[in-house]
Design an enzyme around this catalytic site. Sequence first.
Site, PDB file in Angstrom:
ATOM      1  N   LYS A 125       0.729  -1.223  -0.152  1.00 61.69           N
ATOM      2  CA  LYS A 125      -0.045  -0.056  -0.149  1.00 61.69           C
ATOM      3  C   LYS A 125       0.986   1.141   0.083  1.00 61.69           C
ATOM      4  O   LYS A 125       2.076   1.101   0.348  1.00 61.69           O
ATOM      5  CB  LYS A 125      -0.866   0.165   1.122  1.00 61.69           C
ATOM      6  CG  LYS A 125      -1.822  -1.374   1.220  1.00 61.69           C
ATOM      7  CD  LYS A 125      -2.889  -1.053   2.389  1.00 61.69           C
ATOM      8  CE  LYS A 125      -3.681  -2.332   2.291  1.00 61.69           C
ATOM      9  NZ  LYS A 125      -5.016  -2.077   3.584  1.00 61.69           N
ATOM     10  N   TYR A 140     -12.768  -2.023  -3.505  1.00 63.90           N
ATOM     11  CA  TYR A 140     -13.194  -2.408  -2.036  1.00 63.90           C
ATOM     12  C   TYR A 140     -14.480  -2.051  -1.961  1.00 63.90           C
ATOM     13  O   TYR A 140     -15.312  -1.919  -0.941  1.00 63.90           O
ATOM     14  CB  TYR A 140     -12.513  -1.115  -1.248  1.00 63.90           C
ATOM     15  CG  TYR A 140     -10.928  -1.392  -0.803  1.00 63.90           C
ATOM     16  CD1 TYR A 140     -10.804  -2.539  -0.013  1.00 63.90           C
ATOM     17  CD2 TYR A 140      -9.905  -0.647  -1.283  1.00 63.90           C
ATOM     18  CE1 TYR A 140      -9.451  -2.822   0.419  1.00 63.90           C
ATOM     19  CE2 TYR A 140      -8.731  -1.127  -0.929  1.00 63.90           C
ATOM     20  CZ  TYR A 140      -8.476  -1.975   0.073  1.00 63.90           C
ATOM     21  OH  TYR A 140      -7.275  -2.196   0.337  1.00 63.90           O
ATOM     22  N   PHE A 176     -15.462   3.800   7.082  1.00 66.63           N
ATOM     23  CA  PHE A 176     -13.997   4.208   6.678  1.00 66.63           C
ATOM     24  C   PHE A 176     -13.833   4.069   4.975  1.00 66.63           C
ATOM     25  O   PHE A 176     -12.823   4.367   4.517  1.00 66.63           O
ATOM     26  CB  PHE A 176     -13.109   3.385   7.326  1.00 66.63           C
ATOM     27  CG  PHE A 176     -13.238   1.702   7.168  1.00 66.63           C
ATOM     28  CD1 PHE A 176     -12.691   1.277   6.059  1.00 66.63           C
ATOM     29  CD2 PHE A 176     -14.052   1.078   8.292  1.00 66.63           C
ATOM     30  CE1 PHE A 176     -12.893  -0.215   5.916  1.00 66.63           C
ATOM     31  CE2 PHE A 176     -13.852  -0.163   8.090  1.00 66.63           C
ATOM     32  CZ  PHE A 176     -13.628  -0.896   6.962  1.00 66.63           C
ATOM     33  N   ARG A 211      -1.825 -14.515   4.765  1.00 66.35           N
ATOM     34  CA  ARG A 211      -2.630 -13.972   6.018  1.00 66.35           C
ATOM     35  C   ARG A 211      -1.722 -13.755   7.172  1.00 66.35           C
ATOM     36  O   ARG A 211      -1.750 -13.023   7.982  1.00 66.35           O
ATOM     37  CB  ARG A 211      -3.848 -14.185   6.124  1.00 66.35           C
ATOM     38  CG  ARG A 211      -4.959 -13.842   4.930  1.00 66.35           C
ATOM     39  CD  ARG A 211      -6.421 -14.269   4.857  1.00 66.35           C
ATOM     40  NE  ARG A 211      -7.068 -13.334   5.919  1.00 66.35           N
ATOM     41  CZ  ARG A 211      -7.561 -12.222   5.482  1.00 66.35           C
ATOM     42  NH1 ARG A 211      -7.110 -11.676   4.523  1.00 66.35           N
ATOM     43  NH2 ARG A 211      -8.183 -11.440   6.681  1.00 66.35           N
ATOM     44  N   ASN A 242      -2.102   0.191   6.678  1.00 65.20           N
ATOM     45  CA  ASN A 242      -1.447  -1.157   7.230  1.00 65.20           C
ATOM     46  C   ASN A 242      -0.730  -1.708   6.331  1.00 65.20           C
ATOM     47  O   ASN A 242      -0.536  -2.926   6.246  1.00 65.20           O
ATOM     48  CB  ASN A 242      -2.941  -1.788   8.012  1.00 65.20           C
ATOM     49  CG  ASN A 242      -3.738  -2.317   6.811  1.00 65.20           C
ATOM     50  OD1 ASN A 242      -3.617  -1.852   5.643  1.00 65.20           O
ATOM     51  ND2 ASN A 242      -4.499  -2.991   7.313  1.00 65.20           N
ATOM     52  N   HIS A 276      -2.252  -5.626   1.667  1.00 66.06           N
ATOM     53  CA  HIS A 276      -3.583  -6.189   1.611  1.00 66.06           C
ATOM     54  C   HIS A 276      -3.297  -7.690   1.255  1.00 66.06           C
ATOM     55  O   HIS A 276      -2.547  -7.659  -0.003  1.00 66.06           O
ATOM     56  CB  HIS A 276      -4.163  -5.518   0.692  1.00 66.06           C
ATOM     57  CG  HIS A 276      -5.498  -6.368   0.058  1.00 66.06           C
ATOM     58  ND1 HIS A 276      -6.793  -6.471   0.585  1.00 66.06           N
ATOM     59  CD2 HIS A 276      -5.643  -7.252  -1.100  1.00 66.06           C
ATOM     60  CE1 HIS A 276      -7.601  -7.395   0.291  1.00 66.06           C
ATOM     61  NE2 HIS A 276      -7.131  -7.779  -0.826  1.00 66.06           N
ATOM     62  N   GLU A 336      -9.734 -11.001  -7.298  1.00 66.23           N
ATOM     63  CA  GLU A 336      -8.788  -9.655  -7.479  1.00 66.23           C
ATOM     64  C   GLU A 336      -7.682  -9.662  -8.292  1.00 66.23           C
ATOM     65  O   GLU A 336      -7.395  -8.862  -9.056  1.00 66.23           O
ATOM     66  CB  GLU A 336      -8.374  -9.799  -5.878  1.00 66.23           C
ATOM     67  CG  GLU A 336      -9.351  -9.341  -4.709  1.00 66.23           C
ATOM     68  CD  GLU A 336      -8.922  -9.507  -3.345  1.00 66.23           C
ATOM     69  OE1 GLU A 336      -9.872  -9.168  -2.696  1.00 66.23           O
ATOM     70  OE2 GLU A 336      -7.972  -9.895  -3.207  1.00 66.23           O
TER      71      GLU A 336
END
Length: 139
Positions: free
Chosen positions: A10, A50, A58, A86, A113, A116, A127
């Site tokens: 990100k 998203y 958010f 993950r 964070n 992703h 995705e």
Amino acid sequence: MTERTFSIIKPDATKRNLTGKINAVIEDAGLRIVAQKRIRMSDAQAKKFYEVHSERPFYGELVEFMTSGPVVVQVLEGDNAVARYREVMGATNPEQAAPGTIRKLYANNVGENSVHGSDSLDNAKLEIAQFFTDAEIVG
Ligand code: CMP
């Protein structure tokens, strides 16, 4: 079982020049980067990506953040790649992430964070198809 998952490094991480360090954690965990490109996500791309979070408070902030700078989109391949990545990323909120995970090491907060990763094999396929053609993935 060998799987593929989708990853994004990100904007908070690309801004701090952490692409190589994050890729080292990924590779040290036994995942192979079989496709990778640095892009600037458009507003439309981020909104679509998203969409499942569109009702969350958010959502607007998330779309703004994801379009605020370069991201590195990736396809990772390996044994149980979805669950493995993950684990490697750690919890969404870095305060709850386990030691040694990418988010514990590098994330600023729950929004910024650093990475992703897909949450299921079905979502990984969807995705990956949003950002890569089959020809761009070299296993
Ligand atoms: P990601 O795995 O990219 O999927 C959805 C993202 O929403 C998540 O990582 C977080 O970056 C973001 N997110 C989740 N909860 C919050 C929150 N409370 N505030 C801001 N962003 C959030």
